[in-house]
Scaffold this active site. Sequence first.
Site, PDB file in Angstrom:
ATOM      1  N   GLU A 260       0.881  -1.177   0.000  1.00  0.00           N
ATOM      2  CA  GLU A 260       0.000   0.000   0.000  1.00  0.00           C
ATOM      3  C   GLU A 260       0.913   1.219   0.000  1.00  0.00           C
ATOM      4  O   GLU A 260       1.466   1.572   1.051  1.00  0.00           O
ATOM      5  CB  GLU A 260      -0.898  -0.017   1.244  1.00  0.00           C
ATOM      6  CG  GLU A 260      -1.904  -1.163   1.277  1.00  0.00           C
ATOM      7  CD  GLU A 260      -3.063  -0.945   0.312  1.00  0.00           C
ATOM      8  OE1 GLU A 260      -3.328   0.211  -0.065  1.00  0.00           O
ATOM      9  OE2 GLU A 260      -3.698  -1.949  -0.059  1.00  0.00           O
ATOM     10  N   CYS A 294      -2.269   9.633   2.560  1.00  0.00           N
ATOM     11  CA  CYS A 294      -1.854   9.050   1.279  1.00  0.00           C
ATOM     12  C   CYS A 294      -2.867   9.321   0.169  1.00  0.00           C
ATOM     13  O   CYS A 294      -2.504   9.350  -1.002  1.00  0.00           O
ATOM     14  CB  CYS A 294      -1.616   7.562   1.430  1.00  0.00           C
ATOM     15  SG  CYS A 294      -3.060   6.685   2.035  1.00  0.00           S
TER      16      CYS A 294
END
Length: 519
Positions: A260, A294
């Site tokens: 990720e 993010c």
Amino acid sequence: MDTFQQVSMHQALEPPLGHGKCSAAGHDAGKASGCGTGGGNCPVICSAMGGNPYAGLVSRLRAAWLSGKTRPMEYRVAQLEALGRFLDEKKEDILEATALDLGKPSFEAYFTEILLCKNELNDTLNNLSHWMKDEHVCKNLVTQLDSAFIRKDPYGVVLIIAPWNYPIHLFLVPLIGAIAAGNCVIIKPSEIAKNTEKLIAETLTCYLDSDCFAVVTAGVPETTRLLENKFDYIFFTGSPSVGRMVMGAAAKHLTPVTLELGGKNPCYVSDTCDVRNAARRVAWGRFFNAGQTCVAPDYVLCSLEMQEKLMPALREAITEFYGSNPKESPDFGRMVGDKQFQRVQALLSSGTVAIGGQTDAETRYIAPTVLVDVQPSDPVMQEEIFGPILPFITVASVDEAIDFINSRERPLVTYAFSSDHKVVNQVLERTSSGGFCGNDTLMHVMLTSLPFGGVGNSGLGMYHGKFTFDTFTHRRGCLHRGMGREALNAPRYPPYSQQKLGMVRAVSELKRKGACTLL
Ligand code: NAD
């Protein structure tokens, strides 16, 4: 309640403190079943003997996994419910630790570190029995009387490495799926969010079964040693550069990974949109957690005319959210550390500051900032910003915006704002990114029904809701046949003949739909 094991890797790589004694909290050296043989659980002893300091821990967890302890549903549910108690009972400590680390406003901490984790937990507990069930599949003529099914097997011993920006959420959500799928887990929180790391190491240890779960507190050198061990799955959240290293370490053991990662998320704002709403939604997504998200919109792409309309609307939204001096707002966070502060502050030299721009090194404060006159070659457009800065790049049309997006690495999410559905769909259809959100920012992350993950440079694999369970599950294809009716098998055995081949074809050949004429 069992104690959950915490192993301090900072301690582990120091010289032994005592004879056969481990200094790590909650660590019972007496339980070690032999260092160097892979059965011990004391990293201090193993390190002193020249072995990998974590080998004993990994093999102890593997032994627990092989014992089958984590497989029954009741066991998984009990551990998941313990995680729920951790969130409930340590709520105030979590809010305090994340405030100390990131100046995280308690609203933002509650929303992302507690509420979203509880949602994932409840979704998992509500559906686990269904997710765990064997899936029966279609059979051919030869296997009609047999059982063909997909077994949801746990991988074994998994490693979860987390970053610092949502320091609870980003280890806990994968952990929920790893436990639900029946694995043993080593959790490596980020050493950068120091207070939260300490909280995790000291308190999570009181909730889970120490035979099967451990927290390792480690910096870069120690994590490098940890990664030398063979894991059955590695789930990494962090930067693309470290993701490459993790994947390299995993490749040595052919260990599957989820990565990720981050990147620069584009946000296209078309000429036809509600300017005030777009400005509020973009500002919220960019300045939430002081930009250390993010999935934050990293930069805006729009026409010069739209930029001129958006600027006062953004100024108004920022003042509405954080007051005239955001430094005094309890609702605006801080950079996590000095290094991160200096990196983001340096990006302010790109283009021209249109809003904000103030900084304070002592409190690691960077004001909500908007930059204009930015060139694609400027530093702020070369790396993920990960701070409260929003640069504008002007484009003449949606086509130019799409070309710009496609000329760069594939982002974790693409945003498109327009009152015209066709424009939003155009951006969706002609770009590639981990996720997509039309006319808002961040909100797609809230749905446990949507897969969350990157593509290309922004990552590999996905999670959230059932996707987390699936990530930590090996789908084992199983066929269970009866022992009798051997005559039915005769055509496949040698000596082969054209006649036997014809029979095998007749019972096993899959025909394209519509292509079959007689049968
Ligand atoms: P990072 O890659 O520096 O660190 C992540 C983890 O890896 C930490 O636990 C750290 O201790 C460990 N680590 C660091 N260097 C290592 C090395 N050389 N070898 C082994 N382990 C190492 O990332 P960060 O600074 O903690 O977080 C910021 C990054 O994470 C940003 O790029 C952001 O976009 C990304 N991120 C992605 C997601 C997502 O869900 N895709 C979520 C949050 C953050």
